[in-house]
Design an enzyme around this catalytic site. Structure first.
Site, PDB file in Angstrom:
ATOM      1  N   CYS A  84      31.470 -67.011  61.210  1.00  0.00           N
ATOM      2  CA  CYS A  84      30.975 -68.118  60.397  1.00  0.00           C
ATOM      3  C   CYS A  84      31.286 -67.885  58.910  1.00  0.00           C
ATOM      4  O   CYS A  84      32.438 -68.006  58.519  1.00  0.00           O
ATOM      5  CB  CYS A  84      29.493 -68.332  60.679  1.00  0.00           C
ATOM      6  SG  CYS A  84      28.956 -70.000  60.294  1.00  0.00           S
ATOM      7  N   HIS A 183      28.491 -68.014  66.224  1.00  0.00           N
ATOM      8  CA  HIS A 183      27.800 -66.727  66.022  1.00  0.00           C
ATOM      9  C   HIS A 183      27.684 -65.950  67.329  1.00  0.00           C
ATOM     10  O   HIS A 183      26.646 -66.008  67.984  1.00  0.00           O
ATOM     11  CB  HIS A 183      26.388 -66.973  65.484  1.00  0.00           C
ATOM     12  CG  HIS A 183      26.355 -67.460  64.079  1.00  0.00           C
ATOM     13  ND1 HIS A 183      26.225 -66.623  62.990  1.00  0.00           N
ATOM     14  CD2 HIS A 183      26.461 -68.715  63.571  1.00  0.00           C
ATOM     15  CE1 HIS A 183      26.235 -67.327  61.881  1.00  0.00           C
ATOM     16  NE2 HIS A 183      26.367 -68.600  62.204  1.00  0.00           N
ATOM     17  N   GLU A 185      27.106 -62.947  67.766  1.00  0.00           N
ATOM     18  CA  GLU A 185      26.029 -61.945  67.662  1.00  0.00           C
ATOM     19  C   GLU A 185      24.696 -62.485  68.161  1.00  0.00           C
ATOM     20  O   GLU A 185      23.779 -61.714  68.430  1.00  0.00           O
ATOM     21  CB  GLU A 185      25.913 -61.437  66.207  1.00  0.00           C
ATOM     22  CG  GLU A 185      25.356 -62.417  65.168  1.00  0.00           C
ATOM     23  CD  GLU A 185      26.392 -63.416  64.637  1.00  0.00           C
ATOM     24  OE1 GLU A 185      27.470 -63.550  65.251  1.00  0.00           O
ATOM     25  OE2 GLU A 185      26.088 -64.069  63.620  1.00  0.00           O
TER      26      GLU A 185
HETATM   27  N1  GLN Z   1      27.845 -72.806  55.648  1.00  0.00           N
HETATM   28  C1  GLN Z   1      27.966 -71.406  55.391  1.00  0.00           C
HETATM   29  C2  GLN Z   1      29.063 -71.108  54.359  1.00  0.00           C
HETATM   30  O1  GLN Z   1      29.785 -71.996  54.019  1.00  0.00           O
HETATM   31  C3  GLN Z   1      28.264 -70.644  56.662  1.00  0.00           C
HETATM   32  C4  GLN Z   1      27.112 -70.775  57.607  1.00  0.00           C
HETATM   33  C5  GLN Z   1      26.898 -69.589  58.478  1.00  0.00           C
HETATM   34  O2  GLN Z   1      27.446 -68.510  58.270  1.00  0.00           O
HETATM   35  N2  GLN Z   1      26.029 -69.754  59.445  1.00  0.00           N
HETATM   36  O3  GLN Z   1      29.190 -70.021  53.901  1.00  0.00           O
END
Ligand code: GLN
EC number: 4.3.3.6
Length: 203
Positions: A84, A183, A185
């Site tokens: 992410c 995610h 994890e």
């Molecule tokens: N929206 C976040 C970003 O742009 C990422 C979201 C996340 O890691 N769950 O950094």
């Protein structure tokens, strides 16, 4: 073996637990460390860059000297997983779905283009079963980016449909680097196991 979790901001604990479970399943002994300083990178066999807020992770990485040190380590072959915000941090091209160019500090190592917050407000978080190169798994998406472009050394490791963007990539791999927009994890050990197998192959 020793695995690190970049511990500047984000879901560090969850990655540490996923590493521990993955190691148990693979029957390897693994020490997991929280990485806050550049010197710690030298001792690692693998590293995870957690989800969180990529602008914060980038700013803190710059301040601590980890931005350049981590870039060197990943370039040098350190098996690396970015989830992410971590995937955003690894990408060469980053845009925001609202503000466009962000100019945020990134590692800029992977031949992927990402759009931050690509799923908008209505679908800020959701789950989806995904077929990936790591197996079939439950993808947990939280204010997720979309990988909209994959080129050069990178290849798609999971495809999915986006309501407006059409086909996007939920995961990508480039030699020692893995990026996921979901995610792992939080729901599976499959991706951490894959990362540890890369580390084993290198040792
Ligand atoms: N929206 C976040 C970003 O742009 C990422 C979201 C996340 O890691 N769950 O950094």
């Amino acid at each position: 073996m020793r695995a690190g979790v970049l511990a500047l901001q984000g879901d560090v604990e969850e990655h540490a637990r996923a590493f521990a479970r993955a190691a148990e399943e693979l029957r390897i002994s693994l020490e997991v460390v929280e990485v806050k300083r550049p010197q710690q990178l030298r001792e690692l066999d693998a590293i995870a860059i957690p989800g969180g807020e990529s602008t914060t992770i980038g700013a803190l990485a710059k301040r601590t000297g980890l931005l350049d040190a981590l870039r060197d380590a990943v370039r040098g072959g350190l098996p690396t997983l970015g989830t992410c915000a971590g995937a955003i941090f690894l990408a060469k091209e980053v845009k925001d779905s609202v503000v466009g160019e962000t100019g945020q500090p990134i590692l800029g190592l992977m031949d992927i283009g990402v759009v931050r917050n690509a799923f908008g407000r209505q679908r800020e978080s959701f789950e989806l079963d995904l077929d990936t190169d790591f197996g079939r798994l439950r993808g947990v998406f939280i204010r997720a980016p979309a990988i909209v472009k994959v080129w050069g050394g990178a290849r798609s490791a999971a495809k999915m449909r986006h309501p407006e963007l059409g086909e996007i990539h939920a995961a990508a791999v480039q030699s020692n680097i893995i990026a996921t927009i979901f995610h792992p994890e939080l729901s599976t050990t499959a991706v951490h196991r894959y990362l540890l197998s890369l580390a084993k192959g290198r040792a």
